[in-house]
Design a protein around this motif. Sequence first.
Motif, PDB file in Angstrom:
ATOM      1  N   GLU A  55       0.829  -1.211   0.000  1.00 20.71           N
ATOM      2  CA  GLU A  55       0.000   0.000   0.000  1.00 20.71           C
ATOM      3  C   GLU A  55       0.861   1.257   0.000  1.00 20.71           C
ATOM      4  OE1 GLU A  55      -3.083  -0.020   2.963  1.00 20.71           O
ATOM      5  OE2 GLU A  55      -3.697  -2.057   2.427  1.00 20.71           O
ATOM      6  N   ARG A  56       1.902   1.231   0.807  1.00 17.43           N
ATOM      7  CA  ARG A  56       2.799   2.386   0.853  1.00 17.43           C
ATOM      8  C   ARG A  56       3.529   2.560  -0.471  1.00 17.43           C
ATOM      9  NH1 ARG A  56       7.591   3.782   5.178  1.00 17.43           N
ATOM     10  NH2 ARG A  56       7.766   5.959   4.567  1.00 17.43           N
ATOM     11  N   ALA A  57       3.853   1.455  -1.125  1.00 19.35           N
ATOM     12  CA  ALA A  57       4.540   1.518  -2.418  1.00 19.35           C
ATOM     13  C   ALA A  57       3.710   2.304  -3.426  1.00 19.35           C
ATOM     14  CB  ALA A  57       4.833   0.112  -2.941  1.00 19.35           C
ATOM     15  N   ILE A  58       2.422   2.030  -3.459  1.00 18.07           N
ATOM     16  CA  ILE A  58       1.538   2.739  -4.383  1.00 18.07           C
ATOM     17  C   ILE A  58       1.480   4.221  -4.051  1.00 18.07           C
ATOM     18  CG2 ILE A  58      -0.878   2.980  -5.109  1.00 18.07           C
ATOM     19  CD1 ILE A  58      -1.069  -0.125  -4.749  1.00 18.07           C
ATOM     20  N   GLU A  59       1.350   4.538  -2.762  1.00 16.65           N
ATOM     21  CA  GLU A  59       1.305   5.945  -2.332  1.00 16.65           C
ATOM     22  C   GLU A  59       2.583   6.683  -2.728  1.00 16.65           C
ATOM     23  OE1 GLU A  59       0.643   5.759   1.887  1.00 16.65           O
ATOM     24  OE2 GLU A  59      -1.365   4.909   1.653  1.00 16.65           O
ATOM     25  N   LEU A  60       3.729   6.051  -2.510  1.00 15.31           N
ATOM     26  CA  LEU A  60       5.005   6.685  -2.844  1.00 15.31           C
ATOM     27  C   LEU A  60       5.133   6.920  -4.347  1.00 15.31           C
ATOM     28  CD1 LEU A  60       7.309   4.666  -0.452  1.00 15.31           C
ATOM     29  CD2 LEU A  60       6.956   7.147  -0.369  1.00 15.31           C
ATOM     30  N   ARG A  61       4.702   5.949  -5.142  1.00 13.26           N
ATOM     31  CA  ARG A  61       4.777   6.091  -6.600  1.00 13.26           C
ATOM     32  C   ARG A  61       3.901   7.238  -7.087  1.00 13.26           C
ATOM     33  NH1 ARG A  61       3.941  -0.334  -7.540  1.00 13.26           N
ATOM     34  NH2 ARG A  61       5.832  -0.962  -6.426  1.00 13.26           N
ATOM     35  N   GLU A  62       2.750   7.423  -6.444  1.00 13.48           N
ATOM     36  CA  GLU A  62       1.870   8.532  -6.819  1.00 13.48           C
ATOM     37  C   GLU A  62       2.445   9.871  -6.377  1.00 13.48           C
ATOM     38  OE1 GLU A  62      -1.902   7.464  -5.122  1.00 13.48           O
ATOM     39  OE2 GLU A  62      -2.290   5.939  -6.650  1.00 13.48           O
ATOM     40  N   GLU A  63       2.954   9.922  -5.153  1.00 15.39           N
ATOM     41  CA  GLU A  63       3.491  11.176  -4.616  1.00 15.39           C
ATOM     42  C   GLU A  63       4.782  11.598  -5.313  1.00 15.39           C
ATOM     43  OE1 GLU A  63       4.910  13.148  -0.360  1.00 15.39           O
ATOM     44  OE2 GLU A  63       3.914  11.200  -0.371  1.00 15.39           O
ATOM     45  N   TYR A  64       5.622  10.629  -5.655  1.00 14.74           N
ATOM     46  CA  TYR A  64       6.924  10.919  -6.275  1.00 14.74           C
ATOM     47  C   TYR A  64       6.942  10.351  -7.696  1.00 14.74           C
ATOM     48  CZ  TYR A  64       8.246  12.008  -1.497  1.00 14.74           C
ATOM     49  OH  TYR A  64       8.304  12.550  -0.234  1.00 14.74           O
TER      50      TYR A  64
END
Length: 121
Positions: A55-64
């Motif tokens: 879940e965090r991986a997806i968030e990081l990819r969207e944010e960065y």
Amino acid sequence: MNVEELRDFCLYKKGVTEEFPFDEHTLVFKVMGKMYALIPLERKPPQCNLKCDPERAIELREEYDGQITPGYHMSKKHWNTLFLDNLSPDLIRQLVNHSYDLVVSGLTKKLKEELDALPSQ
């Protein structure tokens, strides 16, 4: 953060070894024999693959967007590729710690006990 600084940070952690299991250009860091970071040494711009909570991986990819991408030649669900030139050293250290902690949390009870018994660095 350059590759040497990243290498030093990865090696400072308890129970970590470095090796070249795939080829002479891909540096791999393991905690108690389990991979938690890979650095392809000849990649330009410099990159690093780190394990990440899905879940965090997806968030990081969207944010960065474009700076953190699905893991190159890795499980896209559990690994991210970081482009080191574009990210703050603090964020990189935070994500290295996250990767290390994920791998440690998945170790067997025996390996956790062996890790706990190692002297602190």
